[in-house]
Design a protein around this motif. Structure first.
Motif, PDB file in Angstrom:
ATOM      1  N   GLY A   1       2.344  18.520  18.491  1.00 55.37           N
ATOM      2  CA  GLY A   1       2.742  17.332  18.009  1.00 55.37           C
ATOM      3  C   GLY A   1       1.796  16.500  17.391  1.00 55.37           C
ATOM      4  N   ASP A   2       1.747  15.254  17.573  1.00 57.51           N
ATOM      5  CA  ASP A   2       0.609  14.086  16.967  1.00 57.51           C
ATOM      6  C   ASP A   2      -0.678  14.623  17.710  1.00 57.51           C
ATOM      7  N   LYS A   3      -1.123  15.441  17.310  1.00 60.28           N
ATOM      8  CA  LYS A   3      -2.489  15.717  17.682  1.00 60.28           C
ATOM      9  C   LYS A   3      -3.590  15.441  16.505  1.00 60.28           C
ATOM     10  N   PRO A   4      -4.818  15.190  16.903  1.00 67.83           N
ATOM     11  CA  PRO A   4      -5.769  14.700  15.960  1.00 67.83           C
ATOM     12  C   PRO A   4      -5.685  15.681  14.621  1.00 67.83           C
ATOM     13  N   VAL A   5      -6.207  15.113  13.423  1.00 68.77           N
ATOM     14  CA  VAL A   5      -6.096  15.982  12.283  1.00 68.77           C
ATOM     15  C   VAL A   5      -6.884  17.154  12.313  1.00 68.77           C
ATOM     16  N   LEU A   6      -6.600  18.179  11.937  1.00 62.94           N
ATOM     17  CA  LEU A   6      -7.369  19.631  11.907  1.00 62.94           C
ATOM     18  C   LEU A   6      -8.508  19.590  11.011  1.00 62.94           C
ATOM     19  N   LYS A   7      -7.908  18.862   9.690  1.00 63.47           N
ATOM     20  CA  LYS A   7      -8.834  19.197   8.393  1.00 63.47           C
ATOM     21  C   LYS A   7      -8.469  17.992   7.508  1.00 63.47           C
ATOM     22  N   MET A   8      -9.539  17.241   7.086  1.00 60.48           N
ATOM     23  CA  MET A   8      -9.307  16.103   6.152  1.00 60.48           C
ATOM     24  C   MET A   8      -9.777  16.336   4.860  1.00 60.48           C
ATOM     25  N   ILE A   9      -8.886  16.035   3.890  1.00 60.29           N
ATOM     26  CA  ILE A   9      -9.598  16.444   2.507  1.00 60.29           C
ATOM     27  C   ILE A   9      -9.357  14.859   1.713  1.00 60.29           C
ATOM     28  N   GLU A  10     -10.294  14.437   1.250  1.00 57.62           N
ATOM     29  CA  GLU A  10     -10.428  13.251   0.353  1.00 57.62           C
ATOM     30  C   GLU A  10      -9.637  13.471  -0.588  1.00 57.62           C
ATOM     31  N   PRO A  11      -9.023  12.119  -1.165  1.00 55.42           N
ATOM     32  CA  PRO A  11      -8.135  12.269  -2.329  1.00 55.42           C
ATOM     33  C   PRO A  11      -8.943  12.677  -3.591  1.00 55.42           C
ATOM     34  N   GLY A  12      -8.452  13.538  -4.242  1.00 57.41           N
ATOM     35  CA  GLY A  12      -9.148  13.895  -5.577  1.00 57.41           C
ATOM     36  C   GLY A  12      -9.987  14.948  -5.282  1.00 57.41           C
TER      37      GLY A  12
ATOM     38  N   LYS B   1      14.188   1.062  -0.556  1.00 64.48           N
ATOM     39  CA  LYS B   1      14.452   0.534  -1.585  1.00 64.48           C
ATOM     40  C   LYS B   1      13.399   0.316  -2.566  1.00 64.48           C
ATOM     41  N   GLN B   2      12.099   0.856  -2.304  1.00 61.16           N
ATOM     42  CA  GLN B   2      11.384   1.226  -3.439  1.00 61.16           C
ATOM     43  C   GLN B   2      11.688   2.156  -4.191  1.00 61.16           C
ATOM     44  N   PRO B   3      11.202   2.141  -5.539  1.00 62.85           N
ATOM     45  CA  PRO B   3      11.140   3.459  -6.338  1.00 62.85           C
ATOM     46  C   PRO B   3      10.604   4.603  -5.906  1.00 62.85           C
ATOM     47  N   TRP B   4      11.246   5.770  -6.153  1.00 62.07           N
ATOM     48  CA  TRP B   4      10.734   7.062  -5.766  1.00 62.07           C
ATOM     49  C   TRP B   4       9.367   7.365  -5.962  1.00 62.07           C
ATOM     50  N   GLU B   5       8.927   6.670  -7.282  1.00 59.30           N
ATOM     51  CA  GLU B   5       7.514   6.881  -7.578  1.00 59.30           C
ATOM     52  C   GLU B   5       6.589   6.387  -6.803  1.00 59.30           C
ATOM     53  N   THR B   6       6.925   5.096  -6.005  1.00 58.60           N
ATOM     54  CA  THR B   6       5.923   4.351  -5.219  1.00 58.60           C
ATOM     55  C   THR B   6       6.018   4.933  -3.903  1.00 58.60           C
ATOM     56  N   ARG B   7       7.001   5.678  -3.530  1.00 55.77           N
ATOM     57  CA  ARG B   7       6.983   6.356  -2.156  1.00 55.77           C
ATOM     58  C   ARG B   7       6.259   7.752  -2.311  1.00 55.77           C
ATOM     59  N   LEU B   8       6.228   8.153  -3.335  1.00 54.37           N
ATOM     60  CA  LEU B   8       5.403   9.507  -3.855  1.00 54.37           C
ATOM     61  C   LEU B   8       3.953   9.152  -3.540  1.00 54.37           C
ATOM     62  N   ARG B   9       3.708   8.256  -4.422  1.00 54.46           N
ATOM     63  CA  ARG B   9       2.039   7.757  -4.530  1.00 54.46           C
ATOM     64  C   ARG B   9       1.551   7.198  -3.179  1.00 54.46           C
ATOM     65  N   ALA B  10       2.639   6.654  -2.381  1.00 56.05           N
ATOM     66  CA  ALA B  10       2.041   6.323  -0.920  1.00 56.05           C
ATOM     67  C   ALA B  10       1.923   7.612  -0.394  1.00 56.05           C
ATOM     68  N   ALA B  11       2.721   8.448  -0.369  1.00 54.82           N
ATOM     69  CA  ALA B  11       2.363   9.744   0.357  1.00 54.82           C
ATOM     70  C   ALA B  11       1.266  10.342  -0.048  1.00 54.82           C
ATOM     71  N   TYR B  12       0.861  10.607  -1.330  1.00 50.66           N
ATOM     72  CA  TYR B  12      -0.336  11.220  -1.688  1.00 50.66           C
ATOM     73  C   TYR B  12      -1.483  10.229  -1.407  1.00 50.66           C
ATOM     74  N   LEU B  13      -1.442   8.773  -1.166  1.00 50.58           N
ATOM     75  CA  LEU B  13      -2.593   8.109  -0.598  1.00 50.58           C
ATOM     76  C   LEU B  13      -2.813   8.175   0.616  1.00 50.58           C
TER      77      LEU B  13
ATOM     78  N   GLN C   1       5.108  17.039   2.076  1.00 48.33           N
ATOM     79  CA  GLN C   1       4.738  18.207   2.609  1.00 48.33           C
ATOM     80  C   GLN C   1       3.370  18.802   2.296  1.00 48.33           C
ATOM     81  N   ILE C   2       2.897  18.535   0.877  1.00 51.10           N
ATOM     82  CA  ILE C   2       1.583  18.576   0.376  1.00 51.10           C
ATOM     83  C   ILE C   2       0.503  17.996   1.141  1.00 51.10           C
ATOM     84  N   THR C   3       0.768  16.678   1.276  1.00 55.56           N
ATOM     85  CA  THR C   3      -0.115  16.029   2.102  1.00 55.56           C
ATOM     86  C   THR C   3      -0.176  16.131   3.577  1.00 55.56           C
ATOM     87  N   PHE C   4       0.868  16.514   4.111  1.00 53.48           N
ATOM     88  CA  PHE C   4       0.615  17.011   5.311  1.00 53.48           C
ATOM     89  C   PHE C   4      -0.007  18.343   5.581  1.00 53.48           C
TER      90      PHE C   4
END
Length: 357
Positions: A345-356, A275-287, A317-320
């Motif tokens: 599957g749900d294994k620990p993250v291999l690489k972490m990239i901070e936003p920005g 129900k949220q605007p697609w911009e809100t969902r996109l920003r949540a995926a980025y964060l 996909q980009i965030t993943f």
């Protein structure tokens, strides 16, 4: 002493015969003394002459003059107009014949145009009938070709085969080309809608066409349209680069005021809320790139497969990819799922990239 009668003083007359002196009269006419106060007499006011009747009479004369002038002007105008009408009526009789000829020519042209329109309507009706007939034949051919022969089919004689062949509709080369163009245009419209509106349904229709054996003659066309959509989303961006979440409106009951203060759970909720605007969902995926929750990767894959807007699926996909440290072709969901299952599957993250970064 001799008695003398008492002398009686002489009375002064009440009115003296002599008139007062002129000076005294003049003095009384100028000054009146009463009770010790001196009162000057009021000067007499001159009576002015009234000009009102003269002014009214002048205005009345001016009104009469204006009325006479207006009547004269109207009379002259009428005379001039009548003279012009008389001259025009004299010339109208001469042009009547020319006007009749022009009207006759115009009527003839209108009749010719009407006949042309009627002929075009008839031709359009015949064309529609032919198209409907070809569509019916095409539907019948597709329906008949969908039945695969079985081993238990009864054998028929040559006579029966000839009768059945005569009953089948014939598809001419022109009809085949028309069918091909129609199907090709349909694939193009799917790609156009996917690019213009971000419709995931349209992209899925292209994928179904690539996998459909009945569309093998158009498989290259379907693949080309899919790659056109893929290239657009590889290079394009549909959201305003300066867009940020309206945190205070989304979380009114919490003290959160900034995006940086949002928890992964709150971002998960925004990402899954259709129900949220697609911009809100996109920003949540980025964060969610900096999320430490184990279920974030699975949620991003689910968004990639199910979100109705391709812009959101692309960001998921980009965030993943940033979280697991591997790149994939855009919207290549089978390859991503196969790799993810191979990794456990749900294994620990291999690489972490901070936003920005």
């Amino acid at each position: 002493m001799a008695d003398h009668p008492p002398s009686t003083p002489a009375r002064k007359p009440l009115l003296q015969d002599a008139s007062p002196a002129p000076e005294t009269v003049a003095t009384h006419s100028r000054v009146l003394v009463t009770g010790g106060r001196t009162i000057k007499p009021e000067a007499s006011r001159p009576v002015g002459t009234s000009w009102a009747p003269i002014i009214v009479l002048a205005f009345f004369q001016l009104g009469l003059l204006a009325a006479a002038l207006a009547w004269g002007t109207t009379y002259v105008s009428r005379q001039v107009t009548n003279a012009k009408i008389g001259r025009s009526e004299s010339g109208t009789g001469e042009n009547t014949g020319a006007l009749k000829n022009s009207l006759e020519r115009a009527n003839a042209q209108i009749a010719a145009l009407q006949r042309q329109l009627d002929a075009q309507d008839e031709e359009r009706a015949r064309t529609q009938n032919r198209l409907q007939e070809m569509a019916d034949r095409m539907a019948l051919v597709i329906q008949q070709s969908s039945y695969a022969p079985t081993g238990d089919a009864p054998r028929i004689s040559n006579a029966d085969a000839s009768q059945i062949a005569a009953m089948l509709p014939s598809v001419t080369p022109a009809t085949g080309e028309l069918i091909l163009i129609k199907e090709r245009n349909r694939l193009t419209s799917y790609a156009d809608k996917a690019i213009a509106t971000g419709s995931r349904e349209s992209l899925q229709a292209l994928v179904d066409a690539m996998m459909d054996p009945a569309m093998k003659h158009l498989i290259h066309a379907a693949q080309a349209e899919f790659k056109r959509v893929q290239a657009y989303y590889d290079m394009g961006i549909g959201i305003d680069p300066g867009y940020t979440l309206p945190v205070r409106e989304l979380f009114k009951d919490t003290p959160v005021t900034r995006e940086a203060d949002l928890t992964p759970g709150q971002l998960h909720g925004l990402l899954q809320d259709q129900k949220q605007p697609w911009e809100t969902r996109l920003r949540a995926a980025y964060l969610l790139r900096s999320s430490t929750e184990a279920e974030t990767n699975s949620l991003l894959l689910k968004t990639l497969k199910d979100d109705p807007t391709l812009d959101v699926a692309k960001q998921a996909q980009i965030t993943f990819e940033n979280r697991v440290g591997r790149k994939f072709r855009l919207f290549d969901i089978p390859a991503i799922e196969a790799w993810w299952q191979a990794q456990g599957g749900d294994k620990p993250v291999l690489k972490m990239i901070e936003p920005g970064k």
